[in-house]
Design an enzyme around this catalytic site. Sequence first.
Site, PDB file in Angstrom:
ATOM      1  N   ASP A   1       0.859  -1.179   0.000  1.00 19.96           N
ATOM      2  CA  ASP A   1       0.000   0.000   0.000  1.00 19.96           C
ATOM      3  C   ASP A   1       0.891   1.222   0.000  1.00 19.96           C
ATOM      4  O   ASP A   1       1.970   1.207   0.599  1.00 19.96           O
ATOM      5  CB  ASP A   1      -0.898   0.003   1.241  1.00 19.96           C
ATOM      6  CG  ASP A   1      -1.947  -1.093   1.219  1.00 19.96           C
ATOM      7  OD1 ASP A   1      -2.381  -1.487   0.119  1.00 19.96           O
ATOM      8  OD2 ASP A   1      -2.342  -1.550   2.300  1.00 19.96           O
TER       9      ASP A   1
ATOM     10  N   ASP B   1      -7.067  -1.366  -4.398  1.00 22.68           N
ATOM     11  CA  ASP B   1      -8.109  -1.000  -3.433  1.00 22.68           C
ATOM     12  C   ASP B   1      -8.983   0.128  -3.981  1.00 22.68           C
ATOM     13  O   ASP B   1     -10.213   0.093  -3.856  1.00 22.68           O
ATOM     14  CB  ASP B   1      -7.475  -0.545  -2.110  1.00 22.68           C
ATOM     15  CG  ASP B   1      -6.599  -1.601  -1.478  1.00 22.68           C
ATOM     16  OD1 ASP B   1      -6.901  -2.798  -1.623  1.00 22.68           O
ATOM     17  OD2 ASP B   1      -5.612  -1.218  -0.817  1.00 22.68           O
TER      18      ASP B   1
END
Length: 161
Positions: free
Chosen positions: A121, A139
């Site tokens: 991330d 995401d």
Amino acid sequence: MEKGFRKIALIYVLSVLTVLSLDLISKNLAESFLKERDISLLPFLHLVLVHNRGIAFGLLADAPDIVRIPVLFITPLIALVITFLYAIRVKSIFVPVLMGMVGGGALGNFYDRVFLGHVRDFIYLSYGGLSWPAFNLADASISTAIFLLLIRELLPKGGKN
């Protein structure tokens, strides 16, 4: 029916491959440029490399492997099957694109889990005392597709979908 099915399947697959490619490229760039530093692009938008061992927003990161691993590996595969079946069921060009975005995002994070043991991330939103857990393009793709699908479903139907 066969021609329509192939068209929808092709749109779905192209959407999956586009999201998967962009996600993996962006994660590789994040690994290269954010290993040693964080970058603030705007007062609320930061690039920060985080390795997430859990599912969305780090959930289950500290769960025992006997619980965490099956969930992390089975969920994306189920997502692919469900999104493909939904894409071919609904008679719309828009839906296979959205379902492909979900499938591509699921595959992008699945790739990281299988080959790296964690998800990369790197997008972090915060302002003042407010913040959102770090996330990636996979995401963002999943969230955007679900949001647009909900909007589509909530809008009044006037003719073709």
